[in-house]
Write a protein that holds these residues in place. Structure first.
Motif, PDB file in Angstrom:
ATOM      1  N   GLY A  89       0.808  -1.215   0.000  1.00  0.00           N
ATOM      2  CA  GLY A  89       0.000   0.000   0.000  1.00  0.00           C
ATOM      3  C   GLY A  89       0.839   1.262   0.000  1.00  0.00           C
ATOM      4  O   GLY A  89       1.900   1.328   0.606  1.00  0.00           O
ATOM      5  N   TRP A  90       0.318   2.234  -0.729  1.00  0.00           N
ATOM      6  CA  TRP A  90       1.008   3.508  -0.884  1.00  0.00           C
ATOM      7  C   TRP A  90       1.205   4.232   0.447  1.00  0.00           C
ATOM      8  O   TRP A  90       2.286   4.754   0.714  1.00  0.00           O
ATOM      9  CB  TRP A  90       0.231   4.361  -1.881  1.00  0.00           C
ATOM     10  N   PRO A  91       0.176   4.294   1.315  1.00  0.00           N
ATOM     11  CA  PRO A  91       0.346   5.010   2.587  1.00  0.00           C
ATOM     12  C   PRO A  91       1.470   4.437   3.460  1.00  0.00           C
ATOM     13  O   PRO A  91       2.220   5.194   4.075  1.00  0.00           O
ATOM     14  CB  PRO A  91      -1.010   4.871   3.278  1.00  0.00           C
ATOM     15  N   LYS A  92       1.603   3.130   3.509  1.00  0.00           N
ATOM     16  CA  LYS A  92       2.677   2.529   4.313  1.00  0.00           C
ATOM     17  C   LYS A  92       4.040   2.863   3.713  1.00  0.00           C
ATOM     18  O   LYS A  92       5.003   3.147   4.441  1.00  0.00           O
ATOM     19  CB  LYS A  92       2.497   1.017   4.418  1.00  0.00           C
ATOM     20  N   ALA A  93       4.131   2.831   2.404  1.00  0.00           N
ATOM     21  CA  ALA A  93       5.396   3.171   1.745  1.00  0.00           C
ATOM     22  C   ALA A  93       5.717   4.655   1.954  1.00  0.00           C
ATOM     23  O   ALA A  93       6.872   5.015   2.229  1.00  0.00           O
ATOM     24  CB  ALA A  93       5.328   2.835   0.258  1.00  0.00           C
ATOM     25  N   ALA A  94       4.731   5.510   1.830  1.00  0.00           N
ATOM     26  CA  ALA A  94       4.947   6.940   2.041  1.00  0.00           C
ATOM     27  C   ALA A  94       5.393   7.210   3.480  1.00  0.00           C
ATOM     28  O   ALA A  94       6.276   8.036   3.721  1.00  0.00           O
ATOM     29  CB  ALA A  94       3.684   7.726   1.709  1.00  0.00           C
ATOM     30  N   ALA A  95       4.803   6.520   4.437  1.00  0.00           N
ATOM     31  CA  ALA A  95       5.205   6.675   5.838  1.00  0.00           C
ATOM     32  C   ALA A  95       6.663   6.256   6.028  1.00  0.00           C
ATOM     33  O   ALA A  95       7.421   6.918   6.744  1.00  0.00           O
ATOM     34  CB  ALA A  95       4.290   5.864   6.751  1.00  0.00           C
ATOM     35  N   ALA A  96       7.054   5.167   5.376  1.00  0.00           N
ATOM     36  CA  ALA A  96       8.448   4.712   5.456  1.00  0.00           C
ATOM     37  C   ALA A  96       9.389   5.733   4.828  1.00  0.00           C
ATOM     38  O   ALA A  96      10.461   6.024   5.372  1.00  0.00           O
ATOM     39  CB  ALA A  96       8.599   3.351   4.772  1.00  0.00           C
ATOM     40  N   LEU A  97       8.997   6.304   3.697  1.00  0.00           N
ATOM     41  CA  LEU A  97       9.821   7.344   3.063  1.00  0.00           C
ATOM     42  C   LEU A  97       9.966   8.555   3.972  1.00  0.00           C
ATOM     43  O   LEU A  97      11.039   9.170   4.032  1.00  0.00           O
ATOM     44  CB  LEU A  97       9.216   7.763   1.723  1.00  0.00           C
ATOM     45  N   ASN A  98       8.902   8.893   4.686  1.00  0.00           N
ATOM     46  CA  ASN A  98       8.985  10.014   5.622  1.00  0.00           C
ATOM     47  C   ASN A  98       9.989   9.739   6.742  1.00  0.00           C
ATOM     48  O   ASN A  98      10.698  10.649   7.197  1.00  0.00           O
ATOM     49  CB  ASN A  98       7.616  10.354   6.208  1.00  0.00           C
ATOM     50  N   VAL A  99      10.080   8.497   7.180  1.00  0.00           N
ATOM     51  CA  VAL A  99      11.076   8.141   8.197  1.00  0.00           C
ATOM     52  C   VAL A  99      12.473   8.292   7.617  1.00  0.00           C
ATOM     53  O   VAL A  99      13.366   8.849   8.254  1.00  0.00           O
ATOM     54  CB  VAL A  99      10.848   6.704   8.737  1.00  0.00           C
ATOM     55  N   VAL A 100      12.666   7.839   6.380  1.00  0.00           N
ATOM     56  CA  VAL A 100      13.972   7.984   5.717  1.00  0.00           C
ATOM     57  C   VAL A 100      14.339   9.470   5.633  1.00  0.00           C
ATOM     58  O   VAL A 100      15.450   9.872   5.952  1.00  0.00           O
ATOM     59  CB  VAL A 100      13.968   7.337   4.317  1.00  0.00           C
ATOM     60  N   LEU A 101      13.387  10.289   5.208  1.00  0.00           N
ATOM     61  CA  LEU A 101      13.638  11.724   5.076  1.00  0.00           C
ATOM     62  C   LEU A 101      13.948  12.380   6.426  1.00  0.00           C
ATOM     63  O   LEU A 101      14.785  13.282   6.503  1.00  0.00           O
ATOM     64  CB  LEU A 101      12.434  12.422   4.453  1.00  0.00           C
ATOM     65  N   SER A 102      13.308  11.924   7.476  1.00  0.00           N
ATOM     66  CA  SER A 102      13.524  12.516   8.806  1.00  0.00           C
ATOM     67  C   SER A 102      14.916  12.185   9.343  1.00  0.00           C
ATOM     68  O   SER A 102      15.392  12.866  10.251  1.00  0.00           O
ATOM     69  CB  SER A 102      12.453  12.057   9.785  1.00  0.00           C
ATOM     70  N   LYS A 103      15.544  11.158   8.813  1.00  0.00           N
ATOM     71  CA  LYS A 103      16.882  10.750   9.266  1.00  0.00           C
ATOM     72  C   LYS A 103      17.983  11.511   8.559  1.00  0.00           C
ATOM     73  O   LYS A 103      19.145  11.325   8.846  1.00  0.00           O
ATOM     74  CB  LYS A 103      17.074   9.240   9.065  1.00  0.00           C
TER      75      LYS A 103
END
Length: 104
Positions: A89-103
């Motif tokens: 699902g797109w929302p789970k992937a987007a949430a994971a990308l947000n974690v990557v970006l926050s790091k």
């Protein structure tokens, strides 16, 4: 993987759930993660996939850092997340990308 995996478990958790902490540090990270059947890189890819699949972003930051230590670069992580988007699902992937970006 010869180095001990530092889990950074808070003292409060160590105090109230010492068995839980012991299982994580001594069984999961010392026995399971060191089983030579899978490489550390393969284990990191599996773990990232599982965490993203279930939407567990709380543990994702720790495992992204561990994945880097295990030889997975940012381009591979982004490719993994993009691939998973179509399956979990797109929302789970987007949430994971947000974690990557926050790091960053």
């Amino acid at each position: 993987m010869n180095d001990r995996i530092e889990s950074n478990i808070p003292k409060k958790m160590r105090d109230i759930a010492p068995d839980f902490v012991d299982y994580g540090e001594n069984i999961l990270f010392e026995k399971v993660w060191r089983d030579p059947t899978l490489t550390s890189k393969e284990r990191s890819l599996c773990t990232l996939s599982a965490l993203i699949s279930i939407g567990n972003t709380e543990q994702l930051g720790f495992h992204l850092q561990l994945a880097e230590k295990n030889g997975i670069n940012e381009k591979e992580i982004i490719a993994l997340i993009t691939h998973l988007a179509f399956y979990v699902g797109w929302p789970k992937a987007a949430a994971a990308l947000n974690v990557v970006l926050s790091k960053k």
